[in-house]
Scaffold this active site. Structure first.
Site, PDB file in Angstrom:
ATOM      1  N   LYS A 148       0.839  -1.215   0.000  1.00  0.00           N
ATOM      2  CA  LYS A 148       0.000   0.000   0.000  1.00  0.00           C
ATOM      3  C   LYS A 148       0.864   1.251   0.000  1.00  0.00           C
ATOM      4  O   LYS A 148       0.626   2.183  -0.773  1.00  0.00           O
ATOM      5  CB  LYS A 148      -0.932  -0.037   1.217  1.00  0.00           C
ATOM      6  CG  LYS A 148      -1.870   1.143   1.319  1.00  0.00           C
ATOM      7  CD  LYS A 148      -3.106   0.810   2.131  1.00  0.00           C
ATOM      8  CE  LYS A 148      -2.845   0.678   3.619  1.00  0.00           C
ATOM      9  NZ  LYS A 148      -2.517   1.945   4.281  1.00  0.00           N
ATOM     10  N   SER A 149       1.874   1.288   0.868  1.00  0.00           N
ATOM     11  CA  SER A 149       2.716   2.486   0.963  1.00  0.00           C
ATOM     12  C   SER A 149       3.411   2.770  -0.363  1.00  0.00           C
ATOM     13  O   SER A 149       3.470   3.918  -0.832  1.00  0.00           O
ATOM     14  CB  SER A 149       3.797   2.274   2.032  1.00  0.00           C
ATOM     15  OG  SER A 149       3.218   2.190   3.297  1.00  0.00           O
ATOM     16  N   ARG A 196       2.923   5.980  -3.319  1.00  0.00           N
ATOM     17  CA  ARG A 196       4.079   6.784  -3.736  1.00  0.00           C
ATOM     18  C   ARG A 196       4.359   6.636  -5.223  1.00  0.00           C
ATOM     19  O   ARG A 196       4.786   7.590  -5.892  1.00  0.00           O
ATOM     20  CB  ARG A 196       5.310   6.377  -2.905  1.00  0.00           C
ATOM     21  CG  ARG A 196       5.204   6.865  -1.450  1.00  0.00           C
ATOM     22  CD  ARG A 196       6.089   6.051  -0.539  1.00  0.00           C
ATOM     23  NE  ARG A 196       6.180   6.567   0.817  1.00  0.00           N
ATOM     24  CZ  ARG A 196       5.300   6.340   1.792  1.00  0.00           C
ATOM     25  NH1 ARG A 196       4.206   5.615   1.539  1.00  0.00           N
ATOM     26  NH2 ARG A 196       5.479   6.835   3.002  1.00  0.00           N
ATOM     27  N   ARG A 246      -8.920  12.258  12.074  1.00  0.00           N
ATOM     28  CA  ARG A 246      -7.477  12.086  12.332  1.00  0.00           C
ATOM     29  C   ARG A 246      -6.720  13.419  12.310  1.00  0.00           C
ATOM     30  O   ARG A 246      -7.101  14.339  11.584  1.00  0.00           O
ATOM     31  CB  ARG A 246      -6.879  11.097  11.312  1.00  0.00           C
ATOM     32  CG  ARG A 246      -7.503   9.721  11.467  1.00  0.00           C
ATOM     33  CD  ARG A 246      -6.933   8.719  10.521  1.00  0.00           C
ATOM     34  NE  ARG A 246      -5.540   8.402  10.829  1.00  0.00           N
ATOM     35  CZ  ARG A 246      -4.782   7.609  10.090  1.00  0.00           C
ATOM     36  NH1 ARG A 246      -5.287   7.071   8.982  1.00  0.00           N
ATOM     37  NH2 ARG A 246      -3.548   7.351  10.428  1.00  0.00           N
ATOM     38  N   SER A 289       6.824   9.285  12.240  1.00  0.00           N
ATOM     39  CA  SER A 289       5.804   9.172  11.202  1.00  0.00           C
ATOM     40  C   SER A 289       6.408   9.288   9.804  1.00  0.00           C
ATOM     41  O   SER A 289       6.920  10.337   9.422  1.00  0.00           O
ATOM     42  CB  SER A 289       4.739  10.260  11.377  1.00  0.00           C
ATOM     43  OG  SER A 289       3.920  10.299  10.219  1.00  0.00           O
ATOM     44  N   GLN A 314       4.605   9.236   7.209  1.00  0.00           N
ATOM     45  CA  GLN A 314       3.714  10.097   6.420  1.00  0.00           C
ATOM     46  C   GLN A 314       4.133  11.553   6.538  1.00  0.00           C
ATOM     47  O   GLN A 314       4.166  12.286   5.542  1.00  0.00           O
ATOM     48  CB  GLN A 314       2.266   9.926   6.888  1.00  0.00           C
ATOM     49  CG  GLN A 314       1.709   8.550   6.576  1.00  0.00           C
ATOM     50  CD  GLN A 314       0.316   8.339   7.117  1.00  0.00           C
ATOM     51  OE1 GLN A 314      -0.257   9.215   7.772  1.00  0.00           O
ATOM     52  NE2 GLN A 314      -0.247   7.174   6.854  1.00  0.00           N
ATOM     53  N   ASP A 372       2.016  -0.994  11.975  1.00  0.00           N
ATOM     54  CA  ASP A 372       0.682  -1.434  11.540  1.00  0.00           C
ATOM     55  C   ASP A 372       0.377  -2.870  11.961  1.00  0.00           C
ATOM     56  O   ASP A 372      -0.730  -3.360  11.728  1.00  0.00           O
ATOM     57  CB  ASP A 372       0.562  -1.321  10.016  1.00  0.00           C
ATOM     58  CG  ASP A 372       0.489   0.136   9.577  1.00  0.00           C
ATOM     59  OD1 ASP A 372       0.117   0.991  10.398  1.00  0.00           O
ATOM     60  OD2 ASP A 372       0.809   0.413   8.407  1.00  0.00           O
ATOM     61  N   LYS A 406      -4.286   6.087  14.529  1.00  0.00           N
ATOM     62  CA  LYS A 406      -4.360   5.413  13.222  1.00  0.00           C
ATOM     63  C   LYS A 406      -5.812   5.488  12.714  1.00  0.00           C
ATOM     64  O   LYS A 406      -6.585   6.312  13.174  1.00  0.00           O
ATOM     65  CB  LYS A 406      -3.870   3.976  13.347  1.00  0.00           C
ATOM     66  CG  LYS A 406      -2.403   3.879  13.722  1.00  0.00           C
ATOM     67  CD  LYS A 406      -1.520   4.363  12.602  1.00  0.00           C
ATOM     68  CE  LYS A 406      -0.059   4.342  12.983  1.00  0.00           C
ATOM     69  NZ  LYS A 406       0.778   4.995  11.972  1.00  0.00           N
ATOM     70  N   ARG A 448      -7.389  -3.024   9.440  1.00  0.00           N
ATOM     71  CA  ARG A 448      -6.513  -3.957  10.160  1.00  0.00           C
ATOM     72  C   ARG A 448      -7.180  -4.490  11.434  1.00  0.00           C
ATOM     73  O   ARG A 448      -6.873  -5.589  11.882  1.00  0.00           O
ATOM     74  CB  ARG A 448      -5.173  -3.301  10.465  1.00  0.00           C
ATOM     75  CG  ARG A 448      -4.436  -2.906   9.201  1.00  0.00           C
ATOM     76  CD  ARG A 448      -2.959  -2.698   9.389  1.00  0.00           C
ATOM     77  NE  ARG A 448      -2.436  -1.888   8.303  1.00  0.00           N
ATOM     78  CZ  ARG A 448      -2.198  -2.328   7.066  1.00  0.00           C
ATOM     79  NH1 ARG A 448      -2.422  -3.589   6.748  1.00  0.00           N
ATOM     80  NH2 ARG A 448      -1.738  -1.512   6.140  1.00  0.00           N
TER      81      ARG A 448
HETATM   82  C1  S3P Z   1       2.525   4.854   6.205  1.00  0.00           C
HETATM   83  C2  S3P Z   1       3.050   5.256   7.394  1.00  0.00           C
HETATM   84  C3  S3P Z   1       2.516   4.843   8.692  1.00  0.00           C
HETATM   85  C4  S3P Z   1       1.585   3.637   8.567  1.00  0.00           C
HETATM   86  C5  S3P Z   1       0.619   3.783   7.423  1.00  0.00           C
HETATM   87  C6  S3P Z   1       1.382   3.936   6.121  1.00  0.00           C
HETATM   88  C7  S3P Z   1       3.140   5.345   4.956  1.00  0.00           C
HETATM   89  O1  S3P Z   1       1.778   5.910   9.248  1.00  0.00           O
HETATM   90  O2  S3P Z   1       0.868   3.454   9.766  1.00  0.00           O
HETATM   91  O3  S3P Z   1      -0.235   2.658   7.329  1.00  0.00           O
HETATM   92  O4  S3P Z   1       2.831   4.798   3.877  1.00  0.00           O
HETATM   93  O5  S3P Z   1       3.943   6.284   5.031  1.00  0.00           O
HETATM   94  P1  S3P Z   1       2.465   7.077  10.135  1.00  0.00           P
HETATM   95  O6  S3P Z   1       3.327   7.881   9.272  1.00  0.00           O
HETATM   96  O7  S3P Z   1       1.295   7.865  10.677  1.00  0.00           O
HETATM   97  O8  S3P Z   1       3.214   6.333  11.198  1.00  0.00           O
END
Ligand code: S3P
Length: 450
Positions: A28-29, A33, A129, A174, A176, A327, A354, A403
């Site tokens: 997913k990440s 990107r 969030r 984080s 993100q 996660d 989350k 999840r």
């Molecule tokens: C992610 C970063 C994580 C993770 C999320 C995906 C990402 O979050 O929990 O499922 O793709 O950069 P955080 O940056 O809030 O830790």
């Protein structure tokens, strides 16, 4: 997308033995990107193995709304024709990121240094969030944001037409936030420097380098310092997305706790910033092996083989490992309930922000199924009684969190009585083939209204 369809109540019953091969979807990440950086390069990027879950499809739609051409060619196969760094056009409508914190935060970062405005929203989970963690650093570039109280979505970002580069120390762990700042830095002249206290997932850094950006990383006493030179011309790429270790976690953990199981989960990305769960499971005594270890597209990859592991013991999970398995704590708590002794998880306050408050969501559902635990603001302890000791019979709330829903469905597979989950709908955000994949291994998971 921001509305929620009718809930899909589900029931999971004692299952197994689980046997076979689990082909889990793309990461997913990395999928988010790949679409975003494809949209920011000039020319045609090809992506294969893209996760076609709701979260990533929302990012694909967003990239179209900002002016990129994004085309679905076939299963997992996508073509993106980008607009170049700084080339985003003002979208005509609100950007709906659905359930995806990653999509929302990364895209806000990108548009923060373009001279356009955009309004973001999402489902009830995403609208609850915290976004100040992104709006604060992008304000340093000159972007302004107007959101609801507490920095929540819906929110309008007015990008900085004349951005300045930034030095920023990420206050929480984080990926993100780190990525949002780096993406904002892409269209600022000069060097943007981001420091994180400990390494979080590094897909953004790897992929920026792959698209031709000038980026360097230095490990210092203050942490990991990332320096990005702004306004590069990103070159389109062919990207193969590795399979998601966070999705692999579900069939792997199900096999470990279900008697007689032997499951192979091939081609899983084992980037060290993501693989903490598997190290933890092995320390607990799991029969989990890496087969056919290799490198693919610059990422370590292996086939995971998981067999029923009746002798797993509770351990103290090293807090410094938290970022590499953030996660995976929900599914780890399910394994911990089937291990003997206490599993102690500390340094995990990020779990509270989350898709749901994951400590609270898991704690209430585990208690409803007879599992003993203790919790505090940034820690929790599961008191496990060994394999097959979870009573089950409880109803768990998924709280719009994929999840959480999948973790409770795995719990039911090794519990004495069926476990009910109020809504399995959110599973589609990250693992749209979860139900057929688990059924193919021998899981007894059904939709309650069918
Ligand atoms: C992610 C970063 C994580 C993770 C999320 C995906 C990402 O979050 O929990 O499922 O793709 O950069 P955080 O940056 O809030 O830790």
């Amino acid at each position: 997308m921001s509305g929620h369809a009718d809930p899909i109540p589900m029931i999971s019953r004692k299952s197994g033995p689980l046997k076979g091969v689990a082909e889990v979807p793309g990461d997913k990440s990395i999928s988010h990107r790949a679409l975003i950086l494809g949209a920011l390069s000039v020319g045609e990027t090809r992506i294969s193995g893209l996760l076609e879950g709701d979260d990533v499809l929302a990012t694909a739609a967003a990239m179209r709304a900002f002016g990129a051409e994004v085309e679905h060619l076939g299963a997992g196969e996508w073509r993106v024709n980008g607009v170049g760094v700084g080339g985003f056009q003002e979208p005509e409508n609100v950007i709906d990121c659905g359930n995806a914190g990653t999509g929302a935060r990364l895209i806000m970062g990108v548009m923060a240094t373009t001279g356009i405005s955009a309004t973001f929203t999402g489902d009830a989970s995403l609208r609850s969030r915290p976004m100040a963690r992104v709006t604060e650093p992008i304000a340093l570039f000159g972007a302004r944001s107007f959101g609801r109280e507490g920095g929540r979505l819906p929110m309008t970002i007015v990008g900085a037409g004349d951005p300045a580069p930034v030095r920023y120390e990420v206050p929480m762990l984080s990926a993100q936030v780190k990525s949002a700042v780096l993406f904002a830095g892409l269209n600022a002249p000069g060097k943007t420097v981001v420091t994180e206290k400990e390494a979080t997932r590094d897909h953004t850094e790897r992929m920026l380098a792959g698209f031709g950006a000038e980026i360097s990383i230095e490990e210092t006493d203050e942490g990991r310092v990332i320096t990005l030179t702004g306004q590069p011309e990103l070159k389109p790429q062919n990207i193969t997305v590795p399979r998601d270790p966070s999705s692999a976690a579900f069939p792997v953990c199900a096999a470990l706790i279900t008697p007689g199981s032997d499951v192979l989960v091939p081609n899983i990305g084992l980037n060290p910033t993501r693989a903490g769960l598997f190290a933890t499971l092995r320390e607990m005594g799991a029969d989990l092996t890496y087969e056919n270890e290799r490198e693919e597209g610059g990422e370590p990859v292996a086939d995971l083989r998981a067999r029923f592991s009746p002798d797993m013991k509770g351990i103290e999970v090293p807090p410094e490992r938290a970022a590499s398995m953030i996660d995976e704590y929900p599914i780890l708590s399910v394994v911990a309930a089937n291990a003997t002794g206490d599993t102690v998880m500390r340094g995990v306050k990020e779990l509270r922000v989350k898709e749901s408050d994951r400590i609270d969501a898991m704690a209430r559902g585990l208690e409803a199924n007879g599992v003993a635990l203790d919790e505090g603001e940034d820690w929790w302890i599961i008191h496990g009684n060994g394999p097959g000791t979870v009573k089950g019979g409880g109803l768990c709330e998924a709280r719009l969190d994929h999840r959480i829903a999948m973790s409770f469905l795995v719990l039911g597979m090794a519990a004495q009585n069926p476990v009910r989950v109020d809504d399995g709908g959110p599973v589609a955000t990250s693992f749209p083939i979860f139900e057929p994949l688990m059924a193919g291994l021998g899981a007894q998971i059904v939709r309650a209204n069918q």
